[in-house]
Structure formats: structure tokens, C-alpha cells
Enzyme design. Structure first.
Site, PDB file in Angstrom:
ATOM      1  CB  CYS A 215      42.873  48.580  43.073  1.00  0.00           C
ATOM      2  SG  CYS A 215      41.143  48.522  43.566  1.00  0.00           S
ATOM      3  CG  HIS A 216      40.703  44.221  44.387  1.00  0.00           C
ATOM      4  ND1 HIS A 216      40.065  45.445  44.304  1.00  0.00           N
ATOM      5  CD2 HIS A 216      40.052  43.512  45.327  1.00  0.00           C
ATOM      6  CE1 HIS A 216      39.062  45.468  45.163  1.00  0.00           C
ATOM      7  NE2 HIS A 216      39.024  44.304  45.795  1.00  0.00           N
TER       8      HIS A 216
END
Length: 182
Positions: free
Chosen positions: A112-113
Site C-alpha cells: 500500500c503506502h
């Protein structure tokens, strides 16, 4: 035969704002494969995970990044969430901790991030990687080849885009962590 992580130690680097499912599911996967897991964070005490933008569960930190010895671990996982990697990438000890895994050729999983911290550690240049779509420009500007795929493996670095990718991500980190140094 399923990959085994018996006798391996895996660090999870996270802080407040970590996405709950991106911490819990990979942790369960590596523990079920036999690994010992420790939660490393930028502060001692407890951290709070989130479900999207809502606070969720608190977790006890095992060791701070400042005190963590990367040599004690065989692999590293960087869960996502928006706030979590943003906090991590501004902490010099967390960035040093991450970079040390790449310097030693140890496998790393990121979702994800999470790659924001990899960018700060300057370890994505020349690597093929995926992430949450909003990190594409950041990763390309840092020298990575960004692709939109469920799970990407590049010389021990396993990356995925989002919680929907967790089954593939969890299976691949167990496999890569079992292989060891790359």
C-alpha cells in the site's frame, strides 16, 4: 510442501496509523509459517492501528527503531496505511533500520503506502515495484519502475497495492522469507 519460517525472526516496522488488516494478516501468515515476530516502532509503548480513517486496535511495541538491531532479524515487513509510513519516513532511526535490510540483502515485504519509507531510505532505484496508485509518481521520481500488479517480487522485495492483494502478498512474503538473503 509449504514454505517454513521455523527459526526465522521477522520485524514489522509500524507506528500509529498503520492499516489494521495490512499489519494483522501478514503477521498471522509469517507466524503460522513458524516465524517469531517483533513489532518495531518509532516510539516505545503502544501504537494504534486504523481501519481506513478510524482508530482500531492498539498493539504493544516490542522495541523502538532506535534500539532495534537489524542483525537480529531475517526479514522485514512494512505495512501501509496513510499516516504510518508518513511518520516512519521522517524518523531517521526507522529509515536506517529499513536501509540496513537492503544493505544486507534480506527480504522485505511492503504494501500500500509502505513504499514511502523505502523512498526515504533510497532503496527503490532500479527496482520493479507496486503500491497504492497515489505513490506511483513518487516511486517513479525515486527511480523505481512502477507497475500495477497484485504482487511484485524484485530480488527479495515483495510489494502489493492494497488490502485486496493480501492473500497473494502473504503467500509471497512467506515464500521469499523462507528463501532468505538475495
Amino acid at each position: 510442501m509449504a514454505a517454513t519460517l521455523q527459526g526465522k525472526r521477522v520485524a514489522f516496522l509500524a507506528t500509529d496509523g498503520v492499516e489494521e488488516v495490512e499489519y494483522v494478516q501478514p503477521r498471522q501468515a509469517v507466524e503460522q509459517a513458524g516465524a517469531t515476530v517483533e513489532l518495531v516502532s518509532i516510539k516505545p509503548g503502544k501504537i494504534t492501528s486504523f481501519e481506513h480513517l478510524d482508530p482500531s486496535t492498539t498493539y504493544e511495541v516490542d522495541v523502538s527503531a532506535a534500539d532495534a538491531d537489524p542483525a537480529r532479524y531475517d526479514a522485514l515487513v512494512l505495512p501501509g496505511g496513510v499516516a504510518n509510513p508518513d511518520f516512519l519516513r521522517t524518523d531517521a532511526d526507522a529509515v536506517r533500520f529499513v536501509r540496513s535490510f537492503f544493505d544486507a540483502g534480506k527480504p522485505v515485504g511492503v504494501i500500500c503506502h509502505g513504499p514511502w519509507t523505502l523512498i526515504e531510505a533510497d532503496v527503490v532505484r532500479g527496482r520493479r515495484i507496486t503500491s497504492w496508485p497515489s505513490l506511483r509518481t513518487d516511486l517513479v521520481n525515486a527511480g523505481a519502475e512502477w507497475v500495477d500488479e497484485q504482487v511484485v517480487t524484485d530480488n527479495g522485495l515483495v510489494s502489493s497495492r492494497k488490502p485486496d492483494d493480501l492473500p497473494a502478498f502473504c503467500a509471497k512474503i512467506v515464500e521469499e522469507f523462507a528463501e532468505g538473503r538475495h
